[in-house]
Write a protein that holds these residues in place. Structure first.
Motif, PDB file in Angstrom:
ATOM      1  N   GLU A 186     -18.593 -17.216 -33.231  1.00  0.00           N
ATOM      2  CA  GLU A 186     -19.372 -16.321 -34.043  1.00  0.00           C
ATOM      3  C   GLU A 186     -18.780 -14.671 -33.862  1.00  0.00           C
ATOM      4  OE1 GLU A 186     -23.888 -14.433 -34.392  1.00  0.00           O
ATOM      5  OE2 GLU A 186     -23.330 -16.138 -32.988  1.00  0.00           O
ATOM      6  N   ILE A 187     -18.389 -14.229 -32.705  1.00  0.00           N
ATOM      7  CA  ILE A 187     -17.751 -12.926 -32.383  1.00  0.00           C
ATOM      8  C   ILE A 187     -16.492 -12.937 -32.903  1.00  0.00           C
ATOM      9  CG2 ILE A 187     -17.005 -11.584 -30.445  1.00  0.00           C
ATOM     10  CD1 ILE A 187     -19.043 -12.798 -28.539  1.00  0.00           C
ATOM     11  N   LEU A 188     -15.717 -13.675 -32.713  1.00  0.00           N
ATOM     12  CA  LEU A 188     -14.483 -13.612 -33.242  1.00  0.00           C
ATOM     13  C   LEU A 188     -14.301 -13.450 -35.177  1.00  0.00           C
ATOM     14  CD1 LEU A 188     -12.171 -15.890 -31.009  1.00  0.00           C
ATOM     15  CD2 LEU A 188     -12.492 -13.376 -31.083  1.00  0.00           C
ATOM     16  N   TYR A 189     -15.154 -14.357 -35.642  1.00  0.00           N
ATOM     17  CA  TYR A 189     -15.226 -14.289 -37.159  1.00  0.00           C
ATOM     18  C   TYR A 189     -15.889 -13.073 -37.489  1.00  0.00           C
ATOM     19  CZ  TYR A 189     -12.665 -18.871 -37.919  1.00  0.00           C
ATOM     20  OH  TYR A 189     -12.048 -19.726 -37.713  1.00  0.00           O
ATOM     21  N   SER A 190     -16.770 -12.675 -36.727  1.00  0.00           N
ATOM     22  CA  SER A 190     -17.675 -11.367 -37.190  1.00  0.00           C
ATOM     23  C   SER A 190     -16.656 -10.259 -36.993  1.00  0.00           C
ATOM     24  CB  SER A 190     -18.924 -11.179 -36.432  1.00  0.00           C
ATOM     25  OG  SER A 190     -19.715 -12.007 -36.507  1.00  0.00           O
ATOM     26  N   LEU A 191     -15.876  -9.984 -35.986  1.00  0.00           N
ATOM     27  CA  LEU A 191     -15.128  -8.921 -35.638  1.00  0.00           C
ATOM     28  C   LEU A 191     -13.714  -8.890 -36.082  1.00  0.00           C
ATOM     29  CD1 LEU A 191     -17.666  -8.650 -33.644  1.00  0.00           C
ATOM     30  CD2 LEU A 191     -15.774  -7.459 -32.293  1.00  0.00           C
ATOM     31  N   TRP A 192     -13.193 -10.072 -36.201  1.00  0.00           N
ATOM     32  CA  TRP A 192     -11.811 -10.261 -36.713  1.00  0.00           C
ATOM     33  C   TRP A 192     -11.170 -11.102 -37.799  1.00  0.00           C
ATOM     34  CZ3 TRP A 192     -12.742  -9.689 -31.499  1.00  0.00           C
ATOM     35  CH2 TRP A 192     -11.984  -8.541 -30.780  1.00  0.00           C
ATOM     36  N   ASP A 193     -12.546 -11.749 -38.412  1.00  0.00           N
ATOM     37  CA  ASP A 193     -12.251 -12.731 -39.262  1.00  0.00           C
ATOM     38  C   ASP A 193     -11.289 -14.007 -39.110  1.00  0.00           C
ATOM     39  OD1 ASP A 193     -14.092 -11.574 -41.073  1.00  0.00           O
ATOM     40  OD2 ASP A 193     -12.515 -10.087 -41.923  1.00  0.00           O
ATOM     41  N   ASP A 194     -11.092 -14.064 -37.808  1.00  0.00           N
ATOM     42  CA  ASP A 194     -10.124 -15.263 -37.428  1.00  0.00           C
ATOM     43  C   ASP A 194     -10.340 -15.649 -35.818  1.00  0.00           C
ATOM     44  OD1 ASP A 194      -8.323 -16.967 -37.540  1.00  0.00           O
ATOM     45  OD2 ASP A 194      -6.504 -15.503 -37.476  1.00  0.00           O
ATOM     46  N   TYR A 195     -10.304 -16.781 -35.583  1.00  0.00           N
ATOM     47  CA  TYR A 195     -10.379 -17.412 -34.248  1.00  0.00           C
ATOM     48  C   TYR A 195      -9.095 -18.036 -33.577  1.00  0.00           C
ATOM     49  CZ  TYR A 195     -12.770 -19.978 -30.463  1.00  0.00           C
ATOM     50  OH  TYR A 195     -12.983 -20.489 -29.228  1.00  0.00           O
ATOM     51  N   ASN A 196      -8.335 -17.244 -33.045  1.00  0.00           N
ATOM     52  CA  ASN A 196      -7.045 -17.868 -32.466  1.00  0.00           C
ATOM     53  C   ASN A 196      -6.813 -17.081 -30.994  1.00  0.00           C
ATOM     54  OD1 ASN A 196      -5.837 -15.389 -32.818  1.00  0.00           O
ATOM     55  ND2 ASN A 196      -5.666 -15.579 -35.029  1.00  0.00           N
ATOM     56  N   GLU A 197      -5.569 -17.459 -30.544  1.00  0.00           N
ATOM     57  CA  GLU A 197      -5.340 -17.057 -28.879  1.00  0.00           C
ATOM     58  C   GLU A 197      -5.374 -15.511 -29.010  1.00  0.00           C
ATOM     59  OE1 GLU A 197      -2.275 -18.873 -27.194  1.00  0.00           O
ATOM     60  OE2 GLU A 197      -2.974 -20.964 -27.612  1.00  0.00           O
ATOM     61  N   TYR A 198      -4.780 -14.786 -30.070  1.00  0.00           N
ATOM     62  CA  TYR A 198      -4.737 -13.479 -30.144  1.00  0.00           C
ATOM     63  C   TYR A 198      -6.034 -12.629 -30.243  1.00  0.00           C
ATOM     64  CZ  TYR A 198      -3.730  -8.729 -31.700  1.00  0.00           C
ATOM     65  OH  TYR A 198      -3.894  -7.274 -31.757  1.00  0.00           O
ATOM     66  N   THR A 199      -6.689 -13.184 -30.992  1.00  0.00           N
ATOM     67  CA  THR A 199      -8.252 -12.585 -31.108  1.00  0.00           C
ATOM     68  C   THR A 199      -9.048 -12.888 -29.913  1.00  0.00           C
ATOM     69  OG1 THR A 199      -8.959 -14.484 -32.357  1.00  0.00           O
ATOM     70  CG2 THR A 199      -8.189 -12.525 -33.737  1.00  0.00           C
ATOM     71  N   LEU A 200      -8.923 -13.942 -29.372  1.00  0.00           N
ATOM     72  CA  LEU A 200      -9.712 -14.386 -28.176  1.00  0.00           C
ATOM     73  C   LEU A 200      -9.134 -13.364 -26.991  1.00  0.00           C
ATOM     74  CD1 LEU A 200     -11.697 -16.063 -26.763  1.00  0.00           C
ATOM     75  CD2 LEU A 200     -10.015 -17.724 -26.441  1.00  0.00           C
ATOM     76  N   SER A 201      -7.935 -13.241 -26.843  1.00  0.00           N
ATOM     77  CA  SER A 201      -7.379 -12.335 -25.755  1.00  0.00           C
ATOM     78  C   SER A 201      -7.897 -10.795 -26.147  1.00  0.00           C
ATOM     79  CB  SER A 201      -5.884 -12.468 -25.743  1.00  0.00           C
ATOM     80  OG  SER A 201      -5.145 -11.370 -25.084  1.00  0.00           O
ATOM     81  N   SER A 202      -7.825 -10.563 -27.255  1.00  0.00           N
ATOM     82  CA  SER A 202      -8.494  -9.189 -27.461  1.00  0.00           C
ATOM     83  C   SER A 202      -9.743  -9.163 -27.165  1.00  0.00           C
ATOM     84  CB  SER A 202      -8.229  -9.018 -28.951  1.00  0.00           C
ATOM     85  OG  SER A 202      -6.885  -8.698 -29.508  1.00  0.00           O
ATOM     86  N   LEU A 203     -10.538 -10.017 -27.585  1.00  0.00           N
ATOM     87  CA  LEU A 203     -12.049 -10.190 -27.183  1.00  0.00           C
ATOM     88  C   LEU A 203     -12.201  -9.971 -25.626  1.00  0.00           C
ATOM     89  CD1 LEU A 203     -15.048 -10.566 -27.600  1.00  0.00           C
ATOM     90  CD2 LEU A 203     -14.719 -13.075 -27.767  1.00  0.00           C
ATOM     91  N   LYS A 204     -11.608 -10.676 -24.946  1.00  0.00           N
ATOM     92  CA  LYS A 204     -11.704 -10.526 -23.356  1.00  0.00           C
ATOM     93  C   LYS A 204     -11.391  -9.383 -22.777  1.00  0.00           C
ATOM     94  CE  LYS A 204     -11.003 -15.735 -22.939  1.00  0.00           C
ATOM     95  NZ  LYS A 204     -10.316 -16.508 -22.115  1.00  0.00           N
ATOM     96  N   THR A 205     -10.139  -8.802 -23.402  1.00  0.00           N
ATOM     97  CA  THR A 205      -9.759  -7.325 -23.065  1.00  0.00           C
ATOM     98  C   THR A 205     -10.835  -6.326 -23.339  1.00  0.00           C
ATOM     99  OG1 THR A 205      -7.420  -7.936 -23.409  1.00  0.00           O
ATOM    100  CG2 THR A 205      -8.144  -5.518 -23.374  1.00  0.00           C
ATOM    101  N   MET A 206     -11.568  -6.433 -24.326  1.00  0.00           N
ATOM    102  CA  MET A 206     -12.494  -5.715 -24.967  1.00  0.00           C
ATOM    103  C   MET A 206     -13.929  -5.768 -23.994  1.00  0.00           C
ATOM    104  SD  MET A 206     -14.727  -5.298 -28.574  1.00  0.00           S
ATOM    105  CE  MET A 206     -13.267  -5.424 -29.423  1.00  0.00           C
TER     106      MET A 206
END
Length: 230
Positions: A186-206
């Motif tokens: 839900e978070i990744l599609y709401s903030l990045w419109d995509d769910y992949n290793e890059y967006t997940l890594s960006s989420l964890k850093t944020m």
């Protein structure tokens, strides 16, 4: 009463004999029992200890019990309050009725009546949580403003990036609506419109950066699933 170690109580009464008598009884069932003899001392203890339940005498020195509870209720609708009073007049009852009481007991209070009121308070704590439409209270005097989509410490705004605030808004909106957990998906599609290793890594850093600005354990991680408030 069965031992309720998970809940803390603040007992506020200016008569030292009554206060000691009841706190001794309460300590048989509750591990954390705090006591205060006047309204100002009670408010300082409330801010420091954040009790789950407060037992409040109306007739207190320095700040009476109703004024004390009004001060608490400006920001806190969840701490349970049991009012003790020698008065049964309509004005006192009317003033008290607006303060979200668990119970209102006329002194002298029978132990059985207080026991029933405490059981009601524990039941409310276990089953209900009041969420303000304006703000979500956090530990250490931090809160989230739903109207402004901002975090404040007391009245000072905490700086977050636009995307960090978007993430916080999603988490607090879900928490306010009773949704305990917000999934990574839900978070990744709401903030990045995509769910992949890059967006997940960006989420964890944020999330690492966000947590540095908030009280400890404000946001918890459910490994492999998502995040939740508290």
């Amino acid at each position: 009463m069965e031992n309720e170690n998970n809940y803390s109580i603040l007992f506020i009464e200016d008569d030292i004999d009554i206060r000691q008598n009841y706190t001794n009884v309460l300590k048989k069932s509750f591990s954390n029992v705090y006591e205060a003899g006047n309204g100002l001392e009670a408010y300082e203890l409330y801010l420091e200890k954040k009790p789950d339940i407060m037992i409040i005498d109306v007739d207190l020195p320095h700040m009476n019990g109703l004024d004390f509870l009004k001060k608490v209720r400006k920001n806190d609708l969840n701490t349970k309050a049991i009012l003790l009073t020698s008065y049964s007049d309509k004005k006192t009852l009317l003033d008290a009725s607006t303060l979200k009481l668990t119970d209102y007991l006329i002194k002298p209070v029978r132990r059985q009546d207080l026991k029933e009121s405490l059981n009601n308070a524990i039941d409310e704590l276990k089953n209900y949580k009041v969420i303000s439409m304006r703000r979500f209270e956090l530990n250490d005097n931090y809160y989230w403003s739903f109207l402004e989509n901002e975090v404040y410490y007391v009245n000072k705004q905490i700086n977050f990036t636009s995307k960090e605030k978007d993430l916080l808004a999603l988490l607090f909106e879900n928490a306010g609506n009773g949704k305990a957990l917000t999934s990574y998906e839900e978070i990744l599609y709401s903030l990045w419109d995509d769910y992949n290793e890059y967006t997940l890594s960006s989420l964890k850093t944020m999330m690492t950066n966000i947590r540095k600005k908030l009280p400890k354990n404000t946001i918890r991680n459910e490994y492999g699933i998502g995040y939740k408030i508290g």
